[in-house]
Design a protein around this motif. Structure first.
Motif, PDB file in Angstrom:
ATOM      1  N   ALA A 242     -10.360  12.995 -21.604  1.00  0.00           N
ATOM      2  CA  ALA A 242      -9.505  13.708 -20.648  1.00  0.00           C
ATOM      3  C   ALA A 242      -8.977  12.712 -19.628  1.00  0.00           C
ATOM      4  CB  ALA A 242     -10.307  14.807 -19.955  1.00  0.00           C
TER       5      ALA A 242
ATOM      6  N   ARG B 203      -3.365  13.215 -20.462  1.00  0.00           N
ATOM      7  CA  ARG B 203      -3.917  14.373 -21.156  1.00  0.00           C
ATOM      8  C   ARG B 203      -4.731  15.226 -20.181  1.00  0.00           C
ATOM      9  NH1 ARG B 203      -3.646  14.301 -26.619  1.00  0.00           N
ATOM     10  NH2 ARG B 203      -3.106  12.321 -27.632  1.00  0.00           N
ATOM     11  N   PRO B 204      -4.445  16.544 -20.085  1.00  0.00           N
ATOM     12  CA  PRO B 204      -5.220  17.389 -19.186  1.00  0.00           C
ATOM     13  C   PRO B 204      -6.632  17.653 -19.694  1.00  0.00           C
ATOM     14  CG  PRO B 204      -3.675  18.721 -20.440  1.00  0.00           C
ATOM     15  CD  PRO B 204      -3.377  17.284 -20.775  1.00  0.00           C
ATOM     16  N   ASN B 205      -6.803  17.584 -21.007  1.00  0.00           N
ATOM     17  CA  ASN B 205      -8.112  17.844 -21.608  1.00  0.00           C
ATOM     18  C   ASN B 205      -8.434  16.769 -22.634  1.00  0.00           C
ATOM     19  OD1 ASN B 205      -8.504  20.551 -20.384  1.00  0.00           O
ATOM     20  ND2 ASN B 205      -6.757  21.089 -21.688  1.00  0.00           N
TER      21      ASN B 205
END
Length: 261
Positions: free
Chosen positions: A52, A62-64
């Protein structure tokens, strides 16, 4: 699919261990001073595909992350030393510990074991012993001509001697305590032994400081709640069935993949 099969297999193993723990609790529901166990689980390591916050391009992150778990493992079993219910017996050599502490028992090799089981007996030598014939520490001997035994809340043991008006003090029952009783090793026979996890024993007088008091003519029952164990058993059975179904589904998916190749 192989990963799914592995994860499901760890789930089956974990639920089997929990069911064994539950069955042992239920088997000992009438064992004096039995302390119930509970299985302790941890998730296994994760396969990390990306982190993440990783850069997707020059301006975006990337948010996750993408982490895929690999299952579950049993990391231990924990003894729960909650007080069991009091069982009134009226037997003069029966005692229960109301509060914290353990009776000290001398093993055949001279080492010390610890017990909450106060179901005591008088052997042929007049000594107070447990159901297996192992003597208390410190040893207390009852004279042959004793008419009756009295055990005080502070552990003082007295006997009424034939031909004497005043009771005679025979000795004192002391208790041992541990910083972490959950770290004691159960060896069967309602006995525990010291480990590094439990810490060293602390000896004291019943009713003082850390220690509970003694109650004559009663025993401590098992701290097993049958209704709760039955609920846990049903939940464990369902979890086992779900893991088995996942394994079956993964196998069917593999068969479908093989047919299409």
């Amino acid at each position: 699919m192989q990963g799914t099969l592995f994860v499901s297999q760890t789930g089956l193993t974990a639920q089997d261990a929990k069911m064994t723990t539950i069955s042992n609790n239920l088997a000992n529901v009438n064992t004096v001073a039995f302390k119930r166990d509970r299985a302790v689980f941890n998730d296994l390591f994760y396969q990390k595909q990306f982190q993440a916050g990783a850069q997707m391009d020059a301006e975006n992150q990337r948010p996750n992350g993408l982490q895929i778990g690999t299952g579950v493992q049993v990391v231990g079993s924990q003894k729960l030393f909650a007080q069991g219910s009091a069982l009134t017996t009226g037997v003069e050599t029966d005692i229960s510990i109301v509060g914290k502490g353990f009776l000290q028992i001398e093993m055949p090799d001279g080492s010390t074991a610890y017990s909450r089981d106060g179901q005591l007996h008088i052997n042929s030598d007049g000594m107070l012993v447990n159901a297996a014939g192992l003597p208390l520490i410190p040893q207390i001997t009852v004279p042959e001509n004793a008419m009756g035994i009295s055990i005080g809340t502070d552990g003082t043991v007295s006997a009424t001697i034939s031909g004497s008006a005043d009771p005679e003090e025979l000795g004192n029952i002391t208790l041992a305590g541990f910083v972490n009783p959950g770290g004691l090793e159960a060896i069967g026979g309602n006995l525990f032994i010291e480990t590094q996890g439990s810490g060293a024993p602390m000896e004291g007088v019943p009713g003082e400081d850390y220690f509970g008091s003694l109650k004559q003519g009663t025993l401590e029952g098992a701290n097993v709640n049958v209704a709760q164990e039955m609920v846990d058993m049903i939940a464990t059975q369902r979890a086992y069935e779900m893991n088995a179904k996942v394994m079956t589904a993964a196998d069917e998916m593999l068969q479908t993949l093989n047919r299409t190749m």
